[in-house]
Design a protein around this motif. Structure first.
Motif, PDB file in Angstrom:
ATOM      1  N   HIS A   1       0.796  -1.230  -0.120  1.00  0.00           N
ATOM      2  CA  HIS A   1      -0.066   0.104   0.014  1.00  0.00           C
ATOM      3  C   HIS A   1       0.823   1.201   0.091  1.00  0.00           C
ATOM      4  O   HIS A   1       0.515   2.316  -0.425  1.00  0.00           O
ATOM      5  N   GLU A   2       1.923   1.247   0.429  1.00  0.00           N
ATOM      6  CA  GLU A   2       3.032   2.335   0.457  1.00  0.00           C
ATOM      7  C   GLU A   2       3.202   2.658  -0.796  1.00  0.00           C
ATOM      8  O   GLU A   2       3.657   3.707  -1.177  1.00  0.00           O
ATOM      9  N   THR A   3       3.454   1.789  -1.761  1.00  0.00           N
ATOM     10  CA  THR A   3       3.652   1.946  -3.162  1.00  0.00           C
ATOM     11  C   THR A   3       2.440   2.643  -3.692  1.00  0.00           C
ATOM     12  O   THR A   3       2.739   3.661  -4.806  1.00  0.00           O
ATOM     13  N   LEU A   4       1.300   2.344  -3.508  1.00  0.00           N
ATOM     14  CA  LEU A   4       0.096   3.094  -3.939  1.00  0.00           C
ATOM     15  C   LEU A   4       0.135   4.342  -3.572  1.00  0.00           C
ATOM     16  O   LEU A   4      -0.228   5.554  -4.477  1.00  0.00           O
ATOM     17  N   TYR A   5       0.366   4.778  -2.505  1.00  0.00           N
ATOM     18  CA  TYR A   5       0.450   6.183  -1.797  1.00  0.00           C
ATOM     19  C   TYR A   5       1.397   7.009  -2.451  1.00  0.00           C
ATOM     20  O   TYR A   5       1.041   8.104  -2.784  1.00  0.00           O
ATOM     21  N   LEU A   6       2.616   6.253  -2.509  1.00  0.00           N
ATOM     22  CA  LEU A   6       3.571   7.321  -3.198  1.00  0.00           C
ATOM     23  C   LEU A   6       3.587   7.287  -4.497  1.00  0.00           C
ATOM     24  O   LEU A   6       3.907   8.566  -5.109  1.00  0.00           O
ATOM     25  N   ALA A   7       3.052   6.579  -5.216  1.00  0.00           N
ATOM     26  CA  ALA A   7       2.937   6.741  -6.775  1.00  0.00           C
ATOM     27  C   ALA A   7       1.497   7.898  -6.879  1.00  0.00           C
ATOM     28  O   ALA A   7       1.998   8.653  -7.662  1.00  0.00           O
ATOM     29  N   VAL A   8       0.768   8.205  -5.880  1.00  0.00           N
ATOM     30  CA  VAL A   8      -0.228   8.927  -6.082  1.00  0.00           C
ATOM     31  C   VAL A   8       0.357  10.336  -5.850  1.00  0.00           C
ATOM     32  O   VAL A   8       0.030  11.475  -6.497  1.00  0.00           O
ATOM     33  N   LYS A   9       1.426  10.346  -4.712  1.00  0.00           N
ATOM     34  CA  LYS A   9       2.009  11.649  -4.359  1.00  0.00           C
ATOM     35  C   LYS A   9       2.941  12.202  -5.704  1.00  0.00           C
ATOM     36  O   LYS A   9       3.144  13.278  -5.936  1.00  0.00           O
ATOM     37  N   LEU A  10       3.503  11.078  -6.258  1.00  0.00           N
ATOM     38  CA  LEU A  10       4.480  11.451  -7.323  1.00  0.00           C
ATOM     39  C   LEU A  10       3.611  12.110  -8.518  1.00  0.00           C
ATOM     40  O   LEU A  10       4.013  12.992  -9.332  1.00  0.00           O
ATOM     41  N   VAL A  11       2.274  11.520  -8.751  1.00  0.00           N
ATOM     42  CA  VAL A  11       1.518  12.051  -9.874  1.00  0.00           C
ATOM     43  C   VAL A  11       1.189  13.508  -9.532  1.00  0.00           C
ATOM     44  O   VAL A  11       1.087  14.359 -10.369  1.00  0.00           O
ATOM     45  N   ASP A  12       0.759  13.668  -8.106  1.00  0.00           N
ATOM     46  CA  ASP A  12       0.396  15.130  -7.577  1.00  0.00           C
ATOM     47  C   ASP A  12       1.506  16.214  -7.944  1.00  0.00           C
ATOM     48  O   ASP A  12       1.281  17.340  -8.528  1.00  0.00           O
ATOM     49  N   HIS A  13       2.619  15.753  -7.375  1.00  0.00           N
ATOM     50  CA  HIS A  13       3.748  16.722  -7.616  1.00  0.00           C
ATOM     51  C   HIS A  13       4.188  16.826  -8.767  1.00  0.00           C
ATOM     52  O   HIS A  13       4.855  18.099  -9.281  1.00  0.00           O
ATOM     53  N   TYR A  14       4.239  15.908  -9.830  1.00  0.00           N
ATOM     54  CA  TYR A  14       4.611  16.273 -11.126  1.00  0.00           C
ATOM     55  C   TYR A  14       3.661  17.115 -11.911  1.00  0.00           C
ATOM     56  O   TYR A  14       3.932  17.855 -12.505  1.00  0.00           O
ATOM     57  N   LEU A  15       2.317  16.983 -11.634  1.00  0.00           N
ATOM     58  CA  LEU A  15       1.181  17.576 -12.218  1.00  0.00           C
ATOM     59  C   LEU A  15       1.432  19.230 -11.705  1.00  0.00           C
ATOM     60  O   LEU A  15       0.982  19.950 -12.361  1.00  0.00           O
ATOM     61  N   ALA A  16       1.764  19.471 -10.469  1.00  0.00           N
ATOM     62  CA  ALA A  16       1.833  20.596  -9.824  1.00  0.00           C
ATOM     63  C   ALA A  16       3.351  21.323 -10.706  1.00  0.00           C
ATOM     64  O   ALA A  16       3.532  22.441 -10.427  1.00  0.00           O
ATOM     65  N   ALA A  17       4.190  20.643 -11.086  1.00  0.00           N
ATOM     66  CA  ALA A  17       5.362  21.073 -11.720  1.00  0.00           C
ATOM     67  C   ALA A  17       5.246  21.405 -13.180  1.00  0.00           C
ATOM     68  O   ALA A  17       6.075  22.101 -14.047  1.00  0.00           O
ATOM     69  N   THR A  18       4.439  20.513 -13.993  1.00  0.00           N
ATOM     70  CA  THR A  18       4.135  20.512 -15.298  1.00  0.00           C
ATOM     71  C   THR A  18       2.835  20.503 -16.066  1.00  0.00           C
ATOM     72  O   THR A  18       1.961  19.745 -15.391  1.00  0.00           O
ATOM     73  N   VAL A  19       2.590  21.199 -16.940  1.00  0.00           N
ATOM     74  CA  VAL A  19       1.212  21.199 -17.390  1.00  0.00           C
ATOM     75  C   VAL A  19       1.264  20.259 -18.650  1.00  0.00           C
ATOM     76  O   VAL A  19       2.200  20.099 -19.528  1.00  0.00           O
ATOM     77  N   ILE A  20       0.322  19.144 -18.687  1.00  0.00           N
ATOM     78  CA  ILE A  20       0.369  18.112 -19.590  1.00  0.00           C
ATOM     79  C   ILE A  20      -1.031  18.192 -20.399  1.00  0.00           C
ATOM     80  O   ILE A  20      -1.767  18.902 -20.049  1.00  0.00           O
TER      81      ILE A  20
ATOM     82  N   ALA B   1       4.624   6.543 -12.448  1.00  0.00           N
ATOM     83  CA  ALA B   1       4.563   6.785 -11.136  1.00  0.00           C
ATOM     84  C   ALA B   1       4.638   5.424 -10.364  1.00  0.00           C
ATOM     85  O   ALA B   1       5.326   5.266  -9.226  1.00  0.00           O
ATOM     86  N   VAL B   2       3.659   4.446 -10.814  1.00  0.00           N
ATOM     87  CA  VAL B   2       3.881   3.246 -10.123  1.00  0.00           C
ATOM     88  C   VAL B   2       5.184   2.799 -10.395  1.00  0.00           C
ATOM     89  O   VAL B   2       5.447   1.922  -9.369  1.00  0.00           O
ATOM     90  N   LEU B   3       5.656   2.574 -11.381  1.00  0.00           N
ATOM     91  CA  LEU B   3       7.011   2.073 -11.608  1.00  0.00           C
ATOM     92  C   LEU B   3       8.174   2.698 -10.764  1.00  0.00           C
ATOM     93  O   LEU B   3       8.708   1.894 -10.157  1.00  0.00           O
ATOM     94  N   ILE B   4       8.049   3.892 -10.545  1.00  0.00           N
ATOM     95  CA  ILE B   4       9.260   4.539  -9.912  1.00  0.00           C
ATOM     96  C   ILE B   4       8.911   4.187  -8.317  1.00  0.00           C
ATOM     97  O   ILE B   4       9.749   3.726  -7.648  1.00  0.00           O
ATOM     98  N   ALA B   5       7.532   4.438  -7.926  1.00  0.00           N
ATOM     99  CA  ALA B   5       7.251   3.780  -6.559  1.00  0.00           C
ATOM    100  C   ALA B   5       7.708   2.463  -6.169  1.00  0.00           C
ATOM    101  O   ALA B   5       8.157   2.059  -5.198  1.00  0.00           O
TER     102      ALA B   5
END
Length: 415
Positions: free
Chosen positions: A208-227, A239-243
């Motif tokens: 479950h830590e992997t899921l929570y971290l992956a969601v955090k990575l998505v949010d922080h990346y979207l906060a830094a980049t317009v897609i 993000a799931v791969l990195i987590a």
């Protein structure tokens, strides 16, 4: 709607229609007794033995000195062979009788320390817990780490420092309202992506830590980049791969993530996105997540597995809701546990919970009311992964527990 295959691919081998991928047998290294796993796409095959620091001996530095040393050893061996066995034994007995008794170095060190301590002041005997722990706790606060001092697999001696460090890092990862700058995606699209990521976590049986971290990575990346919306699923799977690489002992291979995306992306795109996310986050991905704090706070409350699962269910529901991304991980974990205790009528926020969490009950009331309202809301037809997951008997069917009445919830805080 994001594509998702319901059949779970194996992590070692991914089978596809019309294409089979064979995995090379891994060679076991007898000297190290280690088995190395390789992904199906790895061209190297089995692991090869290699010195990490090159040749650290002096064999090639001074060959003349080495040759003299070998000659000396040979001479010593020849001289030893000429001595009679009985004569050697007799000489050894004489040397043992003449040799004075040697005091072990450890005993000498202990005696020196004792003499220095006694010279300065008289020291009273201390118990084992007093020596291992220098925490000064209030009388009504329980030391939740004292029972784990003898556990070599526990970090009880450093647990307080670890979570204090994580609380400090929370200030570095505060998210802003980044959806205002995103023109091609919406909150609903993000919710669908997270719902799909929950299914990926289930299919791959990730932590479950992997899921929570992956969601955090998505949010922080979207906060830094317009897609654009076409890249949203690529960002989620990467993000799931990195987590997984950060949290899992045996993370899924790259082909598995291409498979779950229904081959919508190529290998080069996934690798490029992985590098882009890491660069945008400055390779700092040790982001505090609520799941770790929830385990800590559950230990403070002596919560049963059912209560802890109920709190995790509430916490996992917030992953899909964009309105909760700005909340800190520790406050979210504390509020979910408090609401779970209230729903099961198991008391309130104790002094131990207040000490280790750093929050008072009234500080958590606004967030607890929002969480209770989230459970009361009619579930979205497109977001079923979390509720379906926690409706299973493995998770004590906690998703079927009715929420609290709002008035009853406020009265419990005032009492």
């Amino acid at each position: 709607m994001l594509p998702m295959r319901h059949t779970r691919p194996t992590l070692a081998k991914v089978s596809r229609a019309g294409k089979s991928i064979t995995v090379e047998n891994v060679q076991s290294v007898k000297e190290d007794s280690v088995q190395t796993k390789r992904s199906p796409s790895s061209p190297q095959g089995g692991a090869k033995k290699r010195s990490a620091f090159g040749d650290i001996t002096n064999a090639n530095k001074n060959p003349q000195l080495l040759q003299k040393k070998k000659d000396g050893q040979k001479a010593a061996l020849k001289k030893t062979r000429n001595v009679a066995v009985n004569g050697v034994l007799k000489n050894n007995e004489i040397n043992v009788k003449r040799a004075p008794r040697k005091v072990p170095i450890l005993d000498v060190a202990v005696e020196v320390v004792k003499e220095e301590i006694n010279a300065n002041e008289e020291v009273r005997p201390q118990s084992k817990v007093e020596i291992c722990s220098d925490k000064l706790l209030p009388p009504d606060v329980e030391d939740i780490d004292k029972d784990s001092l003898d556990d070599p697999f526990s970090t009880s001696e450093y647990a307080m420092d670890i979570f204090t460090y994580m609380r400090d890092r929370e200030e570095k990862f505060v998210l802003s309202n980044y959806m205002e700058s995103q023109r091609d995606i919406s909150k609903e699209m993000r919710a669908i992506l997270v719902d799909w990521m929950v299914e990926v976590q289930e299919n791959f049986e990730l932590n479950h830590e992997t899921l929570y971290l992956a969601v955090k990575l998505v949010d922080h990346y979207l906060a830094a980049t317009v897609i654009v919306r076409e890249k949203l699923q690529l960002i989620g799977s990467t993000a799931v791969l990195i987590a997984s690489k950060f949290e899992e002992r045996c993370p899924p291979c790259l082909d598995d993530f291409l498979f779950i995306c229904d081959d919508a992306y190529k290998r080069e795109q996934l690798l490029a996105m992985e590098m882009d996310i890491l660069q945008k986050l400055n390779f700092d991905i040790n982001i505090p997540v609520p799941y770790r704090f929830l385990r800590r706070f559950g230990k403070c409350a002596h919560a049963s597995m059912e209560i802890l699962t109920l709190a995790r269910y509430i916490c996992e529901l917030t992953l899909q809701e964009y309105d909760f991304v700005q909340e800190s991980a520790s406050k979210m974990a504390a509020s979910c546990l408090l609401l779970a205790l209230k729903m099961k009528d198991l008391g309130g926020w104790t002094a131990t919970l207040q000490h280790y969490s750093g929050y008072q009950a009234m500080d958590l009331l606004p967030l607890v009311k929002r969480l209770n309202f989230l459970i009361m809301c009619q579930p979205n037809e497109k977001l079923k992964a979390v509720r379906s997951k926690y409706s299973h008997r493995v998770f004590f069917e906690v998703a079927k527990i009715p929420p609290l009445d709002v008035l009853k919830l406020e009265e419990s805080f005032q009492s």
